[in-house]
Design an enzyme around this catalytic site. Structure first.
Site, mmCIF file in Angstrom:
data_model
loop_
_atom_site.group_PDB
_atom_site.id
_atom_site.type_symbol
_atom_site.label_atom_id
_atom_site.label_comp_id
_atom_site.label_asym_id
_atom_site.label_seq_id
_atom_site.Cartn_x
_atom_site.Cartn_y
_atom_site.Cartn_z
ATOM 1 N N ASN A 26 0.846 -1.183 -0.110
ATOM 2 C CA ASN A 26 0.073 0.069 -0.190
ATOM 3 C C ASN A 26 0.837 1.318 0.127
ATOM 4 O O ASN A 26 1.536 1.546 1.040
ATOM 5 C CB ASN A 26 -1.031 0.071 1.315
ATOM 6 C CG ASN A 26 -1.789 1.306 1.455
ATOM 7 O OD1 ASN A 26 -1.905 1.975 0.532
ATOM 8 N ND2 ASN A 26 -2.447 1.307 2.386
ATOM 9 N N LYS A 77 0.152 4.263 -0.521
ATOM 10 C CA LYS A 77 -0.562 5.411 0.112
ATOM 11 C C LYS A 77 -0.574 6.588 -0.914
ATOM 12 O O LYS A 77 -0.385 6.179 -1.948
ATOM 13 C CB LYS A 77 -0.182 5.872 1.413
ATOM 14 C CG LYS A 77 -0.281 4.315 2.432
ATOM 15 C CD LYS A 77 0.093 4.768 3.872
ATOM 16 C CE LYS A 77 -0.138 3.383 4.639
ATOM 17 N NZ LYS A 77 -0.303 3.694 6.044
ATOM 18 N N HIS A 82 -9.543 1.111 4.645
ATOM 19 C CA HIS A 82 -8.510 1.200 5.388
ATOM 20 C C HIS A 82 -8.609 2.164 6.430
ATOM 21 O O HIS A 82 -9.508 3.275 6.400
ATOM 22 C CB HIS A 82 -7.413 1.858 4.474
ATOM 23 C CG HIS A 82 -6.206 1.696 5.145
ATOM 24 N ND1 HIS A 82 -5.602 2.855 5.940
ATOM 25 C CD2 HIS A 82 -4.995 0.908 4.945
ATOM 26 C CE1 HIS A 82 -4.338 2.654 6.297
ATOM 27 N NE2 HIS A 82 -3.830 1.423 5.942
ATOM 28 N N GLU A 108 -7.249 4.642 7.700
ATOM 29 C CA GLU A 108 -6.793 6.073 7.221
ATOM 30 C C GLU A 108 -8.149 6.580 6.151
ATOM 31 O O GLU A 108 -8.653 7.956 6.771
ATOM 32 C CB GLU A 108 -5.599 6.315 6.476
ATOM 33 C CG GLU A 108 -4.302 6.050 7.034
ATOM 34 C CD GLU A 108 -3.428 5.538 6.470
ATOM 35 O OE1 GLU A 108 -3.210 5.505 5.308
ATOM 36 O OE2 GLU A 108 -2.392 5.051 7.174
ATOM 37 N N GLU A 139 -5.627 -4.995 10.589
ATOM 38 C CA GLU A 139 -4.778 -3.997 10.776
ATOM 39 C C GLU A 139 -4.941 -3.348 11.885
ATOM 40 O O GLU A 139 -5.870 -2.400 12.143
ATOM 41 C CB GLU A 139 -4.538 -3.070 9.736
ATOM 42 C CG GLU A 139 -4.104 -3.497 8.262
ATOM 43 C CD GLU A 139 -3.748 -2.570 7.167
ATOM 44 O OE1 GLU A 139 -2.477 -2.809 6.862
ATOM 45 O OE2 GLU A 139 -4.282 -1.434 7.024
ATOM 46 N N GLY A 174 2.272 2.258 10.785
ATOM 47 C CA GLY A 174 2.890 3.405 10.782
ATOM 48 C C GLY A 174 3.846 3.648 12.317
ATOM 49 O O GLY A 174 4.394 4.692 12.129
ATOM 50 N N SER A 215 3.004 -2.055 10.749
ATOM 51 C CA SER A 215 4.517 -2.040 10.860
ATOM 52 C C SER A 215 5.288 -3.504 10.489
ATOM 53 O O SER A 215 5.904 -3.862 11.171
ATOM 54 C CB SER A 215 4.738 -1.830 12.438
ATOM 55 O OG SER A 215 4.433 -0.404 12.796
HETATM 56 P P1 PGA Z 1 2.504 0.196 7.832
HETATM 57 O O1 PGA Z 1 1.291 0.744 7.147
HETATM 58 O O2 PGA Z 1 2.898 -0.838 7.210
HETATM 59 O O3 PGA Z 1 3.335 1.597 7.315
HETATM 60 O O4 PGA Z 1 2.278 0.261 9.007
HETATM 61 C C1 PGA Z 1 0.194 -0.621 6.896
HETATM 62 C C2 PGA Z 1 -1.040 -0.025 6.142
HETATM 63 O O5 PGA Z 1 -1.318 1.143 6.391
HETATM 64 O O6 PGA Z 1 -1.708 -0.728 5.522
#
Ligand code: PGA
Length: 239
Positions: free
Chosen positions: A14, A16, A94, A96, A164, A170, A204
Protein backbone atom coordinates in the site's frame (compact mmCIF):
# COMPACT_ATOMS: atom_id res chain seq x y z
CA UNK A 1 -11.47 -13.94 -11.12
CA UNK A 2 -8.02 -14.71 -9.74
CA UNK A 3 -7.84 -18.04 -7.94
CA UNK A 4 -6.65 -17.02 -4.47
CA UNK A 5 -6.38 -20.58 -3.20
CA UNK A 6 -3.42 -21.30 -5.50
CA UNK A 7 -1.22 -18.97 -3.43
CA UNK A 8 0.48 -19.91 -0.19
CA UNK A 9 0.72 -16.21 0.77
CA UNK A 10 -0.57 -12.86 -0.44
CA UNK A 11 1.49 -9.67 -0.07
CA UNK A 12 -0.07 -6.30 -0.74
CA UNK A 13 1.96 -3.08 -0.98
CA UNK A 14 0.00 0.00 0.00
CA UNK A 15 1.95 2.99 -1.29
CA UNK A 16 -0.63 5.45 0.09
CA UNK A 17 0.06 9.00 -1.18
CA UNK A 18 3.62 8.29 -2.36
CA UNK A 19 5.43 7.70 -5.65
CA UNK A 20 6.19 9.33 -8.98
CA UNK A 21 7.24 8.10 -12.44
CA UNK A 22 10.92 7.74 -11.54
CA UNK A 23 10.06 5.82 -8.38
CA UNK A 24 7.69 3.57 -10.32
CA UNK A 25 10.24 2.66 -12.97
CA UNK A 26 13.02 1.89 -10.51
CA UNK A 27 10.64 -0.08 -8.32
CA UNK A 28 9.38 -2.35 -11.10
CA UNK A 29 12.88 -2.82 -12.51
CA UNK A 30 14.02 -4.16 -9.15
CA UNK A 31 10.89 -5.97 -7.95
CA UNK A 32 11.38 -9.74 -7.59
CA UNK A 33 8.11 -11.63 -7.40
CA UNK A 34 8.12 -15.15 -6.03
CA UNK A 35 6.34 -17.91 -7.91
CA UNK A 36 4.05 -19.34 -5.22
CA UNK A 37 2.98 -16.03 -3.70
CA UNK A 38 0.56 -13.40 -4.93
CA UNK A 39 1.95 -9.86 -4.95
CA UNK A 40 -0.28 -6.83 -5.35
CA UNK A 41 0.96 -3.25 -5.68
CA UNK A 42 -1.49 -0.47 -4.79
CA UNK A 43 -0.13 2.84 -6.09
CA UNK A 44 -2.03 6.16 -6.06
CA UNK A 45 -4.80 5.77 -8.64
CA UNK A 46 -3.25 8.18 -11.18
CA UNK A 47 -0.43 5.61 -11.62
CA UNK A 48 -2.58 2.49 -11.87
CA UNK A 49 -2.34 2.47 -15.65
CA UNK A 50 1.33 3.45 -15.77
CA UNK A 51 2.33 0.07 -14.46
CA UNK A 52 3.12 -2.23 -17.31
CA UNK A 53 4.31 -5.62 -16.28
CA UNK A 54 3.87 -9.13 -17.51
CA UNK A 55 5.39 -10.75 -14.46
CA UNK A 56 3.33 -13.72 -13.35
CA UNK A 57 1.58 -13.53 -9.96
CA UNK A 58 2.00 -9.75 -9.87
CA UNK A 59 -1.16 -7.66 -9.80
CA UNK A 60 -2.22 -4.07 -9.38
CA UNK A 61 -4.72 -2.87 -6.81
CA UNK A 62 -6.52 0.39 -6.13
CA UNK A 63 -6.47 2.01 -2.70
CA UNK A 64 -10.14 2.94 -2.80
CA UNK A 65 -13.25 2.92 -5.00
CA UNK A 66 -16.32 5.09 -5.18
CA UNK A 67 -19.45 4.35 -3.24
CA UNK A 68 -21.28 5.37 -6.44
CA UNK A 69 -21.36 3.60 -9.80
CA UNK A 70 -21.92 6.58 -12.13
CA UNK A 71 -23.25 10.10 -12.18
CA UNK A 72 -22.51 13.58 -10.91
CA UNK A 73 -19.88 12.67 -8.29
CA UNK A 74 -16.86 14.86 -9.01
CA UNK A 75 -13.50 13.29 -8.29
CA UNK A 76 -14.69 9.69 -7.98
CA UNK A 77 -13.59 6.44 -9.70
CA UNK A 78 -16.10 3.62 -10.02
CA UNK A 79 -15.54 -0.12 -9.70
CA UNK A 80 -16.38 -0.65 -13.38
CA UNK A 81 -13.78 1.98 -14.39
CA UNK A 82 -11.14 0.19 -12.33
CA UNK A 83 -12.11 -3.16 -13.80
CA UNK A 84 -12.07 -1.83 -17.35
CA UNK A 85 -8.53 -0.67 -16.69
CA UNK A 86 -7.38 -4.15 -15.69
CA UNK A 87 -7.35 -3.67 -11.92
CA UNK A 88 -8.09 -6.85 -9.97
CA UNK A 89 -7.86 -5.84 -6.31
CA UNK A 90 -9.00 -2.87 -4.24
CA UNK A 91 -8.38 -1.92 -0.61
CA UNK A 92 -11.59 -0.98 1.16
CA UNK A 93 -12.07 0.62 4.55
CA UNK A 94 -8.42 1.25 5.37
CA UNK A 95 -8.28 2.88 8.80
CA UNK A 96 -6.92 6.09 7.23
CA UNK A 97 -10.03 6.24 5.06
CA UNK A 98 -12.22 5.54 8.06
CA UNK A 99 -10.40 8.22 10.09
CA UNK A 100 -9.72 11.05 7.60
CA UNK A 101 -12.53 10.49 5.09
CA UNK A 102 -15.27 9.48 7.49
CA UNK A 103 -15.88 6.08 5.94
CA UNK A 104 -18.32 3.89 7.81
CA UNK A 105 -18.93 0.15 7.85
CA UNK A 106 -22.08 0.81 5.86
CA UNK A 107 -20.31 2.71 3.05
CA UNK A 108 -17.53 0.12 3.02
CA UNK A 109 -20.10 -2.63 2.49
CA UNK A 110 -21.52 -0.84 -0.55
CA UNK A 111 -18.02 -0.34 -1.98
CA UNK A 112 -17.40 -4.08 -1.53
CA UNK A 113 -20.63 -4.91 -3.33
CA UNK A 114 -19.68 -2.59 -6.21
CA UNK A 115 -16.32 -4.35 -6.54
CA UNK A 116 -17.73 -7.86 -6.27
CA UNK A 117 -20.26 -7.11 -8.98
CA UNK A 118 -17.31 -6.29 -11.25
CA UNK A 119 -15.47 -9.49 -10.27
CA UNK A 120 -12.80 -7.53 -8.45
CA UNK A 121 -11.39 -8.65 -5.10
CA UNK A 122 -12.02 -6.28 -2.19
CA UNK A 123 -9.42 -6.31 0.57
CA UNK A 124 -11.50 -5.27 3.56
CA UNK A 125 -9.45 -3.66 6.33
CA UNK A 126 -10.56 -4.05 9.92
CA UNK A 127 -8.84 -3.26 13.21
CA UNK A 128 -9.17 -1.79 16.67
CA UNK A 129 -7.70 1.42 18.10
CA UNK A 130 -5.34 1.37 21.08
CA UNK A 131 -8.08 2.63 23.35
CA UNK A 132 -10.40 -0.14 22.20
CA UNK A 133 -7.66 -2.72 22.74
CA UNK A 134 -6.94 -1.40 26.23
CA UNK A 135 -10.64 -1.59 27.03
CA UNK A 136 -10.69 -5.21 25.82
CA UNK A 137 -13.04 -4.35 22.98
CA UNK A 138 -11.00 -5.88 20.14
CA UNK A 139 -13.32 -8.83 19.55
CA UNK A 140 -16.47 -6.71 19.68
CA UNK A 141 -15.04 -4.08 17.31
CA UNK A 142 -13.79 -6.64 14.80
CA UNK A 143 -17.03 -8.61 14.83
CA UNK A 144 -19.05 -5.43 14.27
CA UNK A 145 -16.77 -4.44 11.39
CA UNK A 146 -17.06 -7.90 9.84
CA UNK A 147 -20.82 -8.05 10.27
CA UNK A 148 -21.49 -4.58 8.93
CA UNK A 149 -18.87 -4.10 6.24
CA UNK A 150 -18.62 -7.49 4.54
CA UNK A 151 -21.60 -8.19 2.27
CA UNK A 152 -23.37 -11.54 2.07
CA UNK A 153 -22.13 -12.10 -1.49
CA UNK A 154 -18.50 -12.07 -0.26
CA UNK A 155 -16.77 -15.41 0.24
CA UNK A 156 -13.30 -16.87 0.62
CA UNK A 157 -12.80 -16.94 -3.16
CA UNK A 158 -13.75 -13.35 -3.98
CA UNK A 159 -12.80 -11.34 -0.88
CA UNK A 160 -9.82 -10.90 1.46
CA UNK A 161 -9.74 -9.56 5.02
CA UNK A 162 -6.80 -7.51 6.32
CA UNK A 163 -6.47 -7.25 10.09
CA UNK A 164 -4.68 -3.99 10.79
CA UNK A 165 -4.66 -2.80 14.40
CA UNK A 166 -4.94 0.98 14.02
CA UNK A 167 -2.28 1.54 16.69
CA UNK A 168 0.23 -0.60 14.76
CA UNK A 169 -0.02 1.31 11.47
CA UNK A 170 3.10 3.34 10.79
CA UNK A 171 4.14 3.28 14.46
CA UNK A 172 6.73 0.50 14.58
CA UNK A 173 4.54 -1.24 17.17
CA UNK A 174 2.99 -4.64 16.56
CA UNK A 175 0.92 -7.06 18.62
CA UNK A 176 2.84 -10.11 19.84
CA UNK A 177 2.94 -13.07 17.48
CA UNK A 178 0.52 -14.94 19.75
CA UNK A 179 -1.88 -12.01 19.68
CA UNK A 180 -1.76 -11.80 15.88
CA UNK A 181 -2.37 -15.51 15.50
CA UNK A 182 -5.24 -15.59 17.95
CA UNK A 183 -6.98 -12.53 16.45
CA UNK A 184 -6.73 -14.13 13.00
CA UNK A 185 -8.14 -17.34 14.42
CA UNK A 186 -10.96 -15.36 16.00
CA UNK A 187 -11.78 -13.73 12.64
CA UNK A 188 -11.81 -17.11 10.87
CA UNK A 189 -14.08 -18.50 13.58
CA UNK A 190 -16.53 -15.61 13.37
CA UNK A 191 -18.78 -18.07 11.59
CA UNK A 192 -18.29 -21.02 9.27
CA UNK A 193 -18.28 -18.80 6.18
CA UNK A 194 -15.01 -17.16 7.29
CA UNK A 195 -13.16 -20.39 8.06
CA UNK A 196 -11.25 -20.42 4.77
CA UNK A 197 -10.98 -16.69 4.21
CA UNK A 198 -7.52 -15.34 3.50
CA UNK A 199 -6.73 -13.06 6.43
CA UNK A 200 -3.69 -10.81 6.02
CA UNK A 201 -1.91 -8.96 8.81
CA UNK A 202 -0.96 -5.28 8.44
CA UNK A 203 0.69 -2.73 10.71
CA UNK A 204 4.45 -2.09 10.91
CA UNK A 205 5.39 -5.18 8.88
CA UNK A 206 9.09 -5.04 7.99
CA UNK A 207 11.72 -7.38 6.62
CA UNK A 208 12.77 -8.08 10.22
CA UNK A 209 9.38 -9.36 11.44
CA UNK A 210 7.61 -10.54 8.26
CA UNK A 211 8.99 -14.08 8.34
CA UNK A 212 7.78 -14.72 11.88
CA UNK A 213 4.39 -13.15 11.19
CA UNK A 214 3.92 -15.13 7.99
CA UNK A 215 4.79 -18.40 9.58
CA UNK A 216 1.83 -18.09 11.97
CA UNK A 217 -0.82 -20.72 11.32
CA UNK A 218 -3.70 -18.32 10.74
CA UNK A 219 -1.83 -15.62 8.79
CA UNK A 220 -2.16 -15.78 5.00
CA UNK A 221 0.07 -12.86 4.06
CA UNK A 222 0.61 -9.20 4.82
CA UNK A 223 -0.53 -5.71 3.90
CA UNK A 224 2.52 -3.49 3.98
CA UNK A 225 2.67 0.30 4.02
CA UNK A 226 5.94 2.08 4.81
CA UNK A 227 8.22 -0.90 4.20
CA UNK A 228 6.66 -1.49 0.77
CA UNK A 229 8.12 1.82 -0.44
CA UNK A 230 11.66 0.41 -0.23
CA UNK A 231 11.83 -2.14 -3.00
CA UNK A 232 14.79 -4.05 -1.56
CA UNK A 233 13.01 -4.39 1.75
CA UNK A 234 9.77 -5.35 0.03
CA UNK A 235 11.65 -7.98 -2.01
CA UNK A 236 12.91 -9.51 1.23
CA UNK A 237 9.39 -9.53 2.70
CA UNK A 238 7.85 -11.28 -0.30
CA UNK A 239 10.70 -13.71 -0.92
P1 PGA B 1 2.52 0.33 7.75
O1 PGA B 1 1.10 0.55 7.10
O2 PGA B 1 3.09 -0.94 7.19
O3 PGA B 1 3.33 1.54 7.36
O4 PGA B 1 2.32 0.22 9.23
C1 PGA B 1 0.24 -0.52 6.84
C2 PGA B 1 -1.03 -0.02 6.20
O5 PGA B 1 -1.42 1.12 6.47
O6 PGA B 1 -1.66 -0.72 5.40
Amino acid sequence: MINLSQYSAIFIANWKLNGNFTFLKEYYDKLKVSSNNCTVICPPSIYLKSIKTNKENLYTGAQDVSFYNAGAYTGELSASMLKENGIDFCLVGHSERRQYFRETNESIKIKCENLLRENMIPVVCIGETLEQKENKLTEEILFTQIKKSIPNIANNKNCIIAYEPVWAIGTGLTPTLDEINSVHELIKNFNSKFKNFKVLYGGSVKSTNSKDINSLKHVDGCLIGGASLKVDEFNTIIS
